[in-house]
Design an enzyme around this catalytic site. Structure first.
Site, PDB file in Angstrom:
ATOM      1  N   HIS A 162      64.376  29.865  37.445  1.00 17.60           N
ATOM      2  CA  HIS A 162      63.621  28.382  37.232  1.00 17.60           C
ATOM      3  C   HIS A 162      62.749  28.745  36.015  1.00 17.60           C
ATOM      4  O   HIS A 162      61.578  28.075  35.979  1.00 17.60           O
ATOM      5  CB  HIS A 162      63.024  27.936  38.328  1.00 17.60           C
ATOM      6  N   TRP A 192      27.058  47.434  33.842  1.00 21.84           N
ATOM      7  CA  TRP A 192      28.250  46.677  33.737  1.00 21.84           C
ATOM      8  C   TRP A 192      27.730  45.119  33.208  1.00 21.84           C
ATOM      9  O   TRP A 192      27.209  44.556  33.921  1.00 21.84           O
ATOM     10  CB  TRP A 192      29.190  46.460  34.868  1.00 21.84           C
ATOM     11  N   LYS A 246      48.456  46.459  40.002  1.00 21.17           N
ATOM     12  CA  LYS A 246      48.126  47.924  39.847  1.00 21.17           C
ATOM     13  C   LYS A 246      48.417  48.304  38.440  1.00 21.17           C
ATOM     14  O   LYS A 246      47.627  48.928  37.905  1.00 21.17           O
ATOM     15  CB  LYS A 246      48.604  48.596  40.898  1.00 21.17           C
ATOM     16  N   GLU A 265      46.215  46.524  35.788  1.00 20.52           N
ATOM     17  CA  GLU A 265      44.849  47.168  36.053  1.00 20.52           C
ATOM     18  C   GLU A 265      44.559  48.474  35.242  1.00 20.52           C
ATOM     19  O   GLU A 265      43.590  48.522  34.676  1.00 20.52           O
ATOM     20  CB  GLU A 265      44.401  47.387  37.300  1.00 20.52           C
ATOM     21  N   LYS A 273      34.540  48.431  39.999  1.00 19.51           N
ATOM     22  CA  LYS A 273      34.783  48.550  41.510  1.00 19.51           C
ATOM     23  C   LYS A 273      34.485  47.400  42.490  1.00 19.51           C
ATOM     24  O   LYS A 273      35.120  46.750  43.266  1.00 19.51           O
ATOM     25  CB  LYS A 273      34.255  49.864  42.187  1.00 19.51           C
ATOM     26  N   ASN A 322      19.958  45.522  39.575  1.00 20.32           N
ATOM     27  CA  ASN A 322      21.555  44.997  39.764  1.00 20.32           C
ATOM     28  C   ASN A 322      21.273  43.747  40.188  1.00 20.32           C
ATOM     29  O   ASN A 322      20.472  43.227  41.033  1.00 20.32           O
ATOM     30  CB  ASN A 322      22.102  45.781  40.857  1.00 20.32           C
ATOM     31  N   GLY A 323      22.218  42.601  40.037  1.00 22.33           N
ATOM     32  CA  GLY A 323      22.323  41.577  40.405  1.00 22.33           C
ATOM     33  C   GLY A 323      21.969  40.521  39.105  1.00 22.33           C
ATOM     34  O   GLY A 323      21.911  41.185  38.167  1.00 22.33           O
ATOM     35  N   GLU A 339      51.159  42.587  44.220  1.00 22.03           N
ATOM     36  CA  GLU A 339      50.179  44.031  44.401  1.00 22.03           C
ATOM     37  C   GLU A 339      50.582  45.094  43.429  1.00 22.03           C
ATOM     38  O   GLU A 339      49.627  45.757  42.522  1.00 22.03           O
ATOM     39  CB  GLU A 339      49.993  44.391  45.801  1.00 22.03           C
ATOM     40  N   ARG A 360      31.196  52.025  39.268  1.00 16.73           N
ATOM     41  CA  ARG A 360      30.775  50.472  39.874  1.00 16.73           C
ATOM     42  C   ARG A 360      30.195  49.775  38.541  1.00 16.73           C
ATOM     43  O   ARG A 360      30.216  48.646  38.652  1.00 16.73           O
ATOM     44  CB  ARG A 360      29.562  50.654  40.369  1.00 16.73           C
ATOM     45  N   CYS A 376      26.762  47.039  38.954  1.00 13.55           N
ATOM     46  CA  CYS A 376      25.791  48.269  38.277  1.00 13.55           C
ATOM     47  C   CYS A 376      25.561  49.441  39.220  1.00 13.55           C
ATOM     48  O   CYS A 376      25.210  49.259  40.520  1.00 13.55           O
ATOM     49  CB  CYS A 376      24.626  47.841  37.671  1.00 13.55           C
TER      50      CYS A 376
HETATM   51  C1  G6P Z   1      37.381  44.036  41.779  1.00 16.04           C
HETATM   52  C2  G6P Z   1      38.548  45.181  41.568  1.00 16.04           C
HETATM   53  C3  G6P Z   1      39.819  44.903  42.537  1.00 16.04           C
HETATM   54  C4  G6P Z   1      39.635  44.647  43.784  1.00 16.04           C
HETATM   55  C5  G6P Z   1      38.609  43.440  43.994  1.00 16.04           C
HETATM   56  C6  G6P Z   1      38.242  43.074  45.566  1.00 16.04           C
HETATM   57  O1  G6P Z   1      38.197  42.895  41.238  1.00 16.04           O
HETATM   58  O2  G6P Z   1      38.682  45.476  40.386  1.00 16.04           O
HETATM   59  O3  G6P Z   1      40.733  46.110  42.313  1.00 16.04           O
HETATM   60  O4  G6P Z   1      40.610  44.591  44.557  1.00 16.04           O
HETATM   61  O5  G6P Z   1      37.429  43.576  43.352  1.00 16.04           O
HETATM   62  O6  G6P Z   1      37.309  44.150  45.821  1.00 16.04           O
HETATM   63  P1  G6P Z   1      36.855  44.206  47.529  1.00 16.04           P
HETATM   64  O7  G6P Z   1      35.922  45.302  47.190  1.00 16.04           O
HETATM   65  O8  G6P Z   1      36.194  42.860  47.872  1.00 16.04           O
HETATM   66  O9  G6P Z   1      37.880  44.539  48.044  1.00 16.04           O
END
Ligand code: G6P
Length: 613
Positions: free
Chosen positions: A506, A73, A487, A490, A608, A102-103, A483, A27, A2
């Site tokens: 398989h 969030w 992406k 996501e 994020k 936050n937290g 990866e 965030r 948050c």
């Molecule tokens: C969240 C985001 C991902 C990101 C991950 C790790 O799950 O949605 O896109 O890769 O956190 O984040 P960090 O800040 O630890 O790289």
């Protein structure tokens, strides 16, 4: 995940708070709210939805020069108006205290029970509301005293900002496990969970430490330990460019950050390559040659994209240093009572340096006496502070949830680490120099891939029509595929699944059809022929193909078929190819999401930095 912002000064607080919240929205963004101290008491406006919904609904007369704001969030309780922050000790009109947090308060249930027994009526489902009541009920004479007393009763993590009608000249803030900074302006002061919220006003800041409380008025601030003894913290000027926090002419931060990759990559390499000895200099690791030489295993921990790039990093370490290496999801690690070995180098990789799963993995390793270094972007973040040493990524602020430039720099960080580990072992000076040449070529080659954006956009629009896709690769190409799928899912919300190309037969081959495209990673390497053979198996089942490959790879009779598209990336040294193969996958995901009309920087259900378990 948050966001918090606070203002105290001569201006109207609400517009500054709302603007700050907009800059924190990546965030967490399911609800937002602000509280200002007005002559008649505390005024609160909060609601579910985006910050722009809050701004539109804000009453015309919302005057007050001291205020706090929050973008949420949801963790405790649904994302609705009541659960949105700020939380108060009483309904509108009677409230004396407002809190943003936050937290997570771990003992919230017990505290709620205790407060209810005392006759307090709790209106929300949140853990934060208890804090507002604890502060209001405190008998201390000062707001600092009340906050300190309330914090003594709670267990958990927090970054908080508090206003109180009886102390109308100040905000009291506190931190434990959730970042919080105090910003110093001209006869005005700020509080924020992230520099992004206040960078347009000031870059003179004090970073609070865990366990610290700050009392902030328009003219200054004082910091304390929780027992209210002084910590006498002073502010420093951060060397940051406020423009780095603006999307500028780009339609989104993700687009801006993808295009910043060549410059960001140069920053990651600057001053760290030693051409004479064919090695890398990573002073922040705090390890001499003897200690480096003694490492027998490397274990990489990260979440999401950081985990997948960690797999690429493990490959680099094994290839260049011939040290057994693997990557594991940090979110799983501590739950299996991991064996911590003295001669293993643990590497925590995180853009934000805040991801709680990664942080807790670091703490588990340290608790058991292991050595852990960080590959972190945000300087001074929790993970960076907790590690024995590290490699900062120098990617600059990354705002889009989908990581691009930070991810590329993570890869470079691993390449530098692998080079240094390799050169105290059996990697020859010639190979070291070969890799240094390759690293120096990378920024311009990333630029070449980005220049293909127009063609990739057209391809992405066609991929976006599919409900389900496969991303496949082998060995170095497999984490690239993972990866790429990450992406794609996501931000486009399409089902994208990564597989080893070798595993297709398989099981997943059963799903291949005209409706299920496959994005295949096929570099020119020792596995090209095997990869091309697998492509034929997919084509034989009429599966459309996008082949991300090098110019000299021959696809045989697949060449020129209408359902086979070729994306060509420049060749580098084979060990460094994975990152160049990753860049077009960013563009594919981006343009698929754009075509589908999604909010690219703020994908649904994601934030994020994930600071809760
Ligand atoms: C969240 C985001 C991902 C990101 C991950 C790790 O799950 O949605 O896109 O890769 O956190 O984040 P960090 O800040 O630890 O790289």
């Amino acid at each position: 995940m948050c966001g918090i912002v606070g203002y105290v000064g001569a201006q109207q607080a609400a517009p500054i708070l709302v603007e700050g919240l907009t800059r924190l929205e990546h965030r967490g963004y399911d609800s937002a709210g602000v509280a200002v101290l007005a002559s008649g008491g505390i005024r609160v406006a909060k609601r579910a939805g985006r910050v722009r919904d809050l701004a539109e609904g804000l009453p015309k007369r919302f005057a007050g020069k001291v205020g706090i704001g929050h973008t949420r969030w949801a963790t405790h309780g649904a994302a609705n108006d009541v659960n949105a922050h700020p939380h108060t000790d009483a309904p509108a009109g009677q409230a004396r205290v407002a809190v943003v947090h936050n937290g997570i308060i771990d003992n919230a249930a017990a505290l709620r029970h205790r407060l209810t027994e005392q006759g307090v009526e709790l209106v929300s489902d949140t853990d934060t509301e208890v804090l507002a009541h604890l502060i209001a009920l405190s008998g201390a004479d000062t707001l600092e005293g009340k906050v300190s007393e309330a914090l003594a009763a709670i267990e958990g993590t927090y970054g908080i900002a508090v206003v109180h009608v009886d102390f109308p000249d100040r905000i009291v803030a506190a931190r434990n496990g959730s970042p919080l900074i105090v910003g110093v302006g001209e006869r005005e002061m700020f509080v924020a969970s992230d520099l992004a919220a206040i960078v347009r006003h000031t870059t003179t800041v004090a970073l609070l430490d865990d366990g610290e409380i700050a009392s902030v008025t328009a003219t200054g601030f004082t910091t304390y330990r929780q027992d209210l003894t002084s910590t006498a913290k002073t502010a420093t000027v951060l060397d940051v460019d406020p423009a780095a926090y603006d999307a500028g002419e780009h339609e989104s931060f993700m687009s801006k950050e993808m295009h910043e990759q060549p410059a960001a990559a140069e920053r990651a390499l600057r001053g760290r390559l030693d051409e004479r000895f064919g090695t890398a200099h990573l002073g922040g690791l705090n390890m001499d040659a003897r200690e480096t030489r003694a490492i027998r295993r490397v274990k990489i921990l990260g979440c999401g994209s950081a985990y997948y790039v960690g797999q690429m990093g493990a490959g680099l370490v094994e290839e260049l240093a011939r040290i057994p290496a693997d990557a594991e999801a940090a979110s799983e690690f501590r739950y299996r009572n991991p064996i911590i070995e003295p001669d293993t180098l643990y590497v925590a990789v995180s853009q934000s340096g805040e991801t709680i799963d990664t942080l807790l993995a670091v703490q588990e390793i340290r608790r058991k006496g292991g050595r852990v270094v960080g590959l972190v972007n945000v300087v001074g973040s929790a993970i960076a502070r907790e590690c024995d040493g590290g490699i900062y990524l120098h990617a600059g602020p990354e705002v889009a949830v989908a990581s691009t430039k930070a991810l590329t720099n993570m890869f470079l960080g691993f390449a530098l680490l692998a080079l240094q580990l390799g050169r105290v072992r059996d990697l020859s000076i010639a190979d070291g120099r070969r890799l240094i040449d390759g690293l120096n070529r990378l920024p311009a080659q990333i630029e070449e891939v980005l220049a293909q954006e127009g063609a990739l956009a057209g391809l992405a629009e066609r991929l976006a029509e599919a409900e389900s896709l496969f991303f496949v690769g082998r060995v170095r190409g497999f984490p690239v595929a993972r990866e790429g799928a990450q992406k794609f899912k996501e931000i486009s919300y399409r089902h994208a699944e990564a597989y080893q190309t070798s595993e297709l037969k398989h099981g997943p081959l059963a799903l291949i059809s005209e409706a299920v495209p496959t994005v295949a990673i096929v570099p020119a390497d020792e596995l090209t022929d095997r990869n091309v053979a697998a492509l034929h198996e997919i084509a034989a089942r009429r599966g459309p193909l996008v082949v991300v490959t090098h110019a000299d790879v021959d696809l045989g009779d697949l060449e020129g078929r209408p359902d086979v598209e070729r994306v060509v990336v420049p060749r580098n040294e084979r060990e460094l190819d994975p990152i160049l193969l990753t860049v077009p996958l960013q563009l594919l995901a981006y343009h698929a999401a754009l075509h589908l009309g999604h909010d690219i920087d703020k994908p649904r259900n994601l934030a994020k930095s994930v600071t809760v378990e």
